[in-house]
Design a protein around this motif. Sequence first.
Motif, PDB file in Angstrom:
ATOM      1  N   GLN A   1      -5.018  -9.411  -8.174  1.00 22.06           N
ATOM      2  CA  GLN A   1      -5.648 -10.591  -8.768  1.00 22.06           C
ATOM      3  C   GLN A   1      -5.435 -11.815  -7.898  1.00 22.06           C
ATOM      4  O   GLN A   1      -6.344 -12.618  -7.711  1.00 22.06           O
ATOM      5  CB  GLN A   1      -5.094 -10.837 -10.183  1.00 22.06           C
ATOM      6  CG  GLN A   1      -5.725 -12.024 -10.876  1.00 22.06           C
ATOM      7  CD  GLN A   1      -7.209 -11.839 -11.164  1.00 22.06           C
ATOM      8  OE1 GLN A   1      -7.661 -10.731 -11.433  1.00 22.06           O
ATOM      9  NE2 GLN A   1      -7.962 -12.910 -11.082  1.00 22.06           N
ATOM     10  N   GLN A   2      -4.242 -11.934  -7.329  1.00 18.04           N
ATOM     11  CA  GLN A   2      -3.939 -13.084  -6.478  1.00 18.04           C
ATOM     12  C   GLN A   2      -4.817 -13.049  -5.224  1.00 18.04           C
ATOM     13  O   GLN A   2      -5.344 -14.081  -4.802  1.00 18.04           O
ATOM     14  CB  GLN A   2      -2.461 -13.078  -6.098  1.00 18.04           C
ATOM     15  CG  GLN A   2      -2.018 -14.344  -5.405  1.00 18.04           C
ATOM     16  CD  GLN A   2      -0.526 -14.349  -5.165  1.00 18.04           C
ATOM     17  OE1 GLN A   2       0.117 -13.301  -5.126  1.00 18.04           O
ATOM     18  NE2 GLN A   2       0.032 -15.531  -4.979  1.00 18.04           N
ATOM     19  N   THR A   3      -5.021 -11.862  -4.659  1.00 21.04           N
ATOM     20  CA  THR A   3      -5.877 -11.712  -3.493  1.00 21.04           C
ATOM     21  C   THR A   3      -7.315 -12.074  -3.852  1.00 21.04           C
ATOM     22  O   THR A   3      -8.000 -12.768  -3.096  1.00 21.04           O
ATOM     23  CB  THR A   3      -5.815 -10.269  -2.957  1.00 21.04           C
ATOM     24  OG1 THR A   3      -4.457  -9.957  -2.653  1.00 21.04           O
ATOM     25  CG2 THR A   3      -6.674 -10.099  -1.735  1.00 21.04           C
ATOM     26  N   ARG A   4      -7.768 -11.607  -5.016  1.00 22.30           N
ATOM     27  CA  ARG A   4      -9.124 -11.903  -5.473  1.00 22.30           C
ATOM     28  C   ARG A   4      -9.307 -13.412  -5.676  1.00 22.30           C
ATOM     29  O   ARG A   4     -10.325 -13.984  -5.295  1.00 22.30           O
ATOM     30  CB  ARG A   4      -9.407 -11.144  -6.766  1.00 22.30           C
ATOM     31  CG  ARG A   4     -10.865 -10.933  -7.017  1.00 22.30           C
ATOM     32  CD  ARG A   4     -11.150 -10.009  -8.176  1.00 22.30           C
ATOM     33  NE  ARG A   4     -10.304  -8.834  -8.177  1.00 22.30           N
ATOM     34  CZ  ARG A   4      -9.703  -8.320  -9.253  1.00 22.30           C
ATOM     35  NH1 ARG A   4      -9.884  -8.877 -10.430  1.00 22.30           N
ATOM     36  NH2 ARG A   4      -8.952  -7.262  -9.176  1.00 22.30           N
TER      37      ARG A   4
ATOM     38  N   MET B   1     -11.861 -15.846  -3.699  1.00 24.97           N
ATOM     39  CA  MET B   1     -12.834 -16.669  -4.417  1.00 24.97           C
ATOM     40  C   MET B   1     -12.686 -18.130  -4.027  1.00 24.97           C
ATOM     41  O   MET B   1     -13.682 -18.839  -3.851  1.00 24.97           O
ATOM     42  CB  MET B   1     -12.674 -16.497  -5.932  1.00 24.97           C
ATOM     43  CG  MET B   1     -13.742 -17.222  -6.720  1.00 24.97           C
ATOM     44  SD  MET B   1     -15.444 -16.834  -6.259  1.00 24.97           S
ATOM     45  CE  MET B   1     -15.546 -15.140  -6.731  1.00 24.97           C
ATOM     46  N   ASN B   2     -11.444 -18.591  -3.875  1.00 16.31           N
ATOM     47  CA  ASN B   2     -11.227 -19.971  -3.438  1.00 16.31           C
ATOM     48  C   ASN B   2     -11.815 -20.210  -2.052  1.00 16.31           C
ATOM     49  O   ASN B   2     -12.377 -21.272  -1.788  1.00 16.31           O
ATOM     50  CB  ASN B   2      -9.739 -20.324  -3.448  1.00 16.31           C
ATOM     51  CG  ASN B   2      -9.206 -20.507  -4.849  1.00 16.31           C
ATOM     52  OD1 ASN B   2      -9.954 -20.791  -5.772  1.00 16.31           O
ATOM     53  ND2 ASN B   2      -7.907 -20.330  -5.006  1.00 16.31           N
ATOM     54  N   GLU B   3     -11.701 -19.221  -1.165  1.00 17.15           N
ATOM     55  CA  GLU B   3     -12.291 -19.337   0.172  1.00 17.15           C
ATOM     56  C   GLU B   3     -13.811 -19.425   0.087  1.00 17.15           C
ATOM     57  O   GLU B   3     -14.427 -20.243   0.768  1.00 17.15           O
ATOM     58  CB  GLU B   3     -11.905 -18.145   1.048  1.00 17.15           C
ATOM     59  CG  GLU B   3     -10.503 -18.182   1.571  1.00 17.15           C
ATOM     60  CD  GLU B   3     -10.212 -16.996   2.485  1.00 17.15           C
ATOM     61  OE1 GLU B   3     -11.142 -16.480   3.134  1.00 17.15           O
ATOM     62  OE2 GLU B   3      -9.040 -16.601   2.550  1.00 17.15           O
ATOM     63  N   VAL B   4     -14.396 -18.569  -0.737  1.00  8.89           N
ATOM     64  CA  VAL B   4     -15.855 -18.591  -0.905  1.00  8.89           C
ATOM     65  C   VAL B   4     -16.297 -19.959  -1.408  1.00  8.89           C
ATOM     66  O   VAL B   4     -17.245 -20.558  -0.878  1.00  8.89           O
ATOM     67  CB  VAL B   4     -16.339 -17.477  -1.864  1.00  8.89           C
ATOM     68  CG1 VAL B   4     -17.809 -17.651  -2.200  1.00  8.89           C
ATOM     69  CG2 VAL B   4     -16.089 -16.105  -1.262  1.00  8.89           C
ATOM     70  N   VAL B   5     -15.608 -20.471  -2.416  1.00  6.65           N
ATOM     71  CA  VAL B   5     -15.952 -21.775  -2.990  1.00  6.65           C
ATOM     72  C   VAL B   5     -15.805 -22.872  -1.934  1.00  6.65           C
ATOM     73  O   VAL B   5     -16.681 -23.743  -1.804  1.00  6.65           O
ATOM     74  CB  VAL B   5     -15.091 -22.077  -4.233  1.00  6.65           C
ATOM     75  CG1 VAL B   5     -15.251 -23.532  -4.665  1.00  6.65           C
ATOM     76  CG2 VAL B   5     -15.450 -21.130  -5.360  1.00  6.65           C
ATOM     77  N   GLN B   6     -14.729 -22.849  -1.171  1.00  5.92           N
ATOM     78  CA  GLN B   6     -14.516 -23.888  -0.156  1.00  5.92           C
ATOM     79  C   GLN B   6     -15.604 -23.840   0.913  1.00  5.92           C
ATOM     80  O   GLN B   6     -16.166 -24.873   1.286  1.00  5.92           O
ATOM     81  CB  GLN B   6     -13.129 -23.738   0.488  1.00  5.92           C
ATOM     82  CG  GLN B   6     -12.812 -24.850   1.460  1.00  5.92           C
ATOM     83  CD  GLN B   6     -12.820 -26.220   0.791  1.00  5.92           C
ATOM     84  OE1 GLN B   6     -12.125 -26.437  -0.191  1.00  5.92           O
ATOM     85  NE2 GLN B   6     -13.626 -27.143   1.304  1.00  5.92           N
TER      86      GLN B   6
ATOM     87  N   ALA C   1     -16.463 -15.976   4.303  1.00  6.82           N
ATOM     88  CA  ALA C   1     -15.199 -15.470   3.762  1.00  6.82           C
ATOM     89  C   ALA C   1     -15.077 -13.955   3.951  1.00  6.82           C
ATOM     90  O   ALA C   1     -14.059 -13.369   3.615  1.00  6.82           O
ATOM     91  CB  ALA C   1     -15.079 -15.822   2.283  1.00  6.82           C
ATOM     92  N   LYS C   2     -16.141 -13.359   4.485  1.00  3.55           N
ATOM     93  CA  LYS C   2     -16.177 -11.922   4.782  1.00  3.55           C
ATOM     94  C   LYS C   2     -15.966 -11.069   3.530  1.00  3.55           C
ATOM     95  O   LYS C   2     -15.197 -10.116   3.526  1.00  3.55           O
ATOM     96  CB  LYS C   2     -15.192 -11.568   5.883  1.00  3.55           C
ATOM     97  CG  LYS C   2     -15.469 -12.307   7.179  1.00  3.55           C
ATOM     98  CD  LYS C   2     -14.639 -11.810   8.304  1.00  3.55           C
ATOM     99  CE  LYS C   2     -14.823 -12.528   9.613  1.00  3.55           C
ATOM    100  NZ  LYS C   2     -15.909 -13.370   9.854  1.00  3.55           N
ATOM    101  N   THR C   3     -16.676 -11.436   2.469  1.00  6.17           N
ATOM    102  CA  THR C   3     -16.597 -10.652   1.240  1.00  6.17           C
ATOM    103  C   THR C   3     -17.551  -9.470   1.315  1.00  6.17           C
ATOM    104  O   THR C   3     -18.495  -9.471   2.098  1.00  6.17           O
ATOM    105  CB  THR C   3     -16.968 -11.503   0.014  1.00  6.17           C
ATOM    106  OG1 THR C   3     -18.299 -11.963   0.183  1.00  6.17           O
ATOM    107  CG2 THR C   3     -16.022 -12.662  -0.158  1.00  6.17           C
TER     108      THR C   3
END
Length: 110
Positions: free
Chosen positions: A2-5, A9-14, A49-51
Amino acid sequence: AQQTRDKLMNEVVQFAMNFANDSFQTSLCIQFPAEDISRACIFLGGQFAKTEADWPAVLEISSDIEGFASICVQLLELVSEKKSSDQATFRAMRAELEKLRLANVKSRKT
């Protein structure tokens, strides 16, 4: 996990917010609806973010792939000029956009 997710998500948002801020330096806001620009910013944020998400499906990008690709390319060109960015990343994103466009063209023909 969950912490990784959450971190991802924070990276994607930024990244998405950075693209949104960069979009103010373009004429995109008079060319396209705000919702389309925001979808492109989120898509590019996810790419940076390389998702592994299926962003076109998640963002419901299906009707105007040409416009979507145009927004993305304009933002990528701006960022590429503004920053000494990794050109390989930009080429990969443009290739991904071209795949989306071609897939959309094929689906309209069937």
